[in-house]
Design an enzyme around this catalytic site. Structure first.
Site, PDB file in Angstrom:
ATOM      1  CG  HIS A 117      39.219  33.000  39.959  1.00 37.71           C
ATOM      2  ND1 HIS A 117      38.193  32.208  40.455  1.00 37.71           N
ATOM      3  CD2 HIS A 117      40.315  32.671  40.675  1.00 37.71           C
ATOM      4  CE1 HIS A 117      38.656  31.446  41.431  1.00 37.71           C
ATOM      5  NE2 HIS A 117      39.941  31.719  41.587  1.00 37.71           N
ATOM      6  CG  HIS A 148      33.956  37.063  40.514  1.00 38.03           C
ATOM      7  ND1 HIS A 148      34.407  36.846  41.795  1.00 38.03           N
ATOM      8  CD2 HIS A 148      34.593  36.139  39.727  1.00 38.03           C
ATOM      9  CE1 HIS A 148      35.281  35.853  41.795  1.00 38.03           C
ATOM     10  NE2 HIS A 148      35.403  35.396  40.550  1.00 38.03           N
TER      11      HIS A 148
END
Length: 292
Positions: free
Chosen positions: A186, A244
């Site tokens: 992403h 993340h």
């Protein structure tokens, strides 16, 4: 006998109301058109500035490097902290599709209106094909890295039990979890889309400066791309704050920046490439001077 004047007065009032509404609609359309032209001119001026584009690169780097520090100062229960939030599902997961659709329409209009040549238009649109290949290739590379660095674990109430299963497929088939180094796809995609869109949209300033056709449809498409660019910046910030691990995000953004450099910063300046944005669309000032 007395209804004639009443009916006539009612029709006259209805005509005045329709005329008033028509005038109001024309005023609203004029205001919308003025805002469209003003907004597109100012956005084109900002995106067309080389200095601001360099600062924009620094801005993206700062977002990825220092943005995670904001996690200590934001509400962890906000809607953007959920993987299943609307923007994450509808936009981030399909970021390349949105970028290709909006930016493809803009490049198509700008190149064709400037040249009226299908071959030149197709050549410039091929940059999006290259971008799609970069995205697909990077995604496969990230999965390969996770496979090569990962191990198979079985979740237990006491913790995780390491298994000797050799690859992800057999691990997942056994109902276990495969954990390896996961580069943030992403972060990579949003960074790459931001750099790509800023580079492509910067052409509009030179397009306007040359007095080429710039009606309301083209300006609207340009502003939609500017809005999408703003959304990608916002969602990139949300991604680095809430999702993340730190190194996974930094590596993803670094790969996205490197992919932009290899294409827009290097290859597209070569004669055997799809060409850089704006290449071949505008006459060189020296050639105009000689022609005159």
């Amino acid at each position: 006998m007395e209804r004639g004047p009443v009916v006539g007065a009612g029709r006259g009032a209805g005509a005045r109301i329709r005329a008033l509404l028509g005038g109001l609609v024309r005023v609203l359309l004029w205001v919308a058109s003025a805002l469209l032209y003003f907004g597109s001119e100012q956005a084109a001026r900002l995106l067309g500035s080389p200095c601001l584009r360099r600062l924009y690169h620094a801005w993206l780097a700062a977002v990825v490097i220092f943005g995670p520090l904001l996690q200590f100062h934001v509400n962890p229960r906000t809607i953007f902290a959920s993987h299943g939030n609307f923007f994450n599902i509808k936009f981030v997961n399909s970021a390349w599709g949105w970028t290709c659709t909006f930016l493809g329409g803009f490049v198509l209009l700008v190149v064709f209106l400037a040249t009226r040549r299908v071959a030149v238009t197709a050549r410039h649109l091929s940059r999006l094909v290259v971008g799609a290949a970069v995205w697909r290739g990077a995604g496969r590379a990230f999965l390969l890295i996770e496979d090569l660095t990962g191990s198979c674990f079985e979740p237990l109430p006491q913790g995780l039990l390491l298994h000797e299963l050799p690859d992800r497929r057999s691990c997942l088939a056994a109902g276990h979890q495969w954990r390896g180094y996961t580069v943030s796809s992403h972060t990579f995609l949003l960074t790459f889309c931001c750099l790509l869109m800023a580079e492509e949209a910067a052409v509009f300033a030179k397009y306007l400066a040359h007095g080429l056709p710039a009606g309301a449809p083209l300006r609207l498409v340009f502003l939609l791309n500017v809005l999408l660019l703003g959304l990608w910046n916002f969602l990139l910030l949300c991604t680095v704050i809430y999702f993340h691990q730190y190194t996974h995000k930094v590596v993803g953004a670094a790969v996205g920046t490197f992919a932009w450099y290899l294409t827009y910063g290097s290859w597209y300046h070569q004669p055997w490439s799809p060409g850089s944005p704006g290449h071949g669309l505008f006459p060189h000032p020296n050639s105009i001077h000689k022609h005159n």
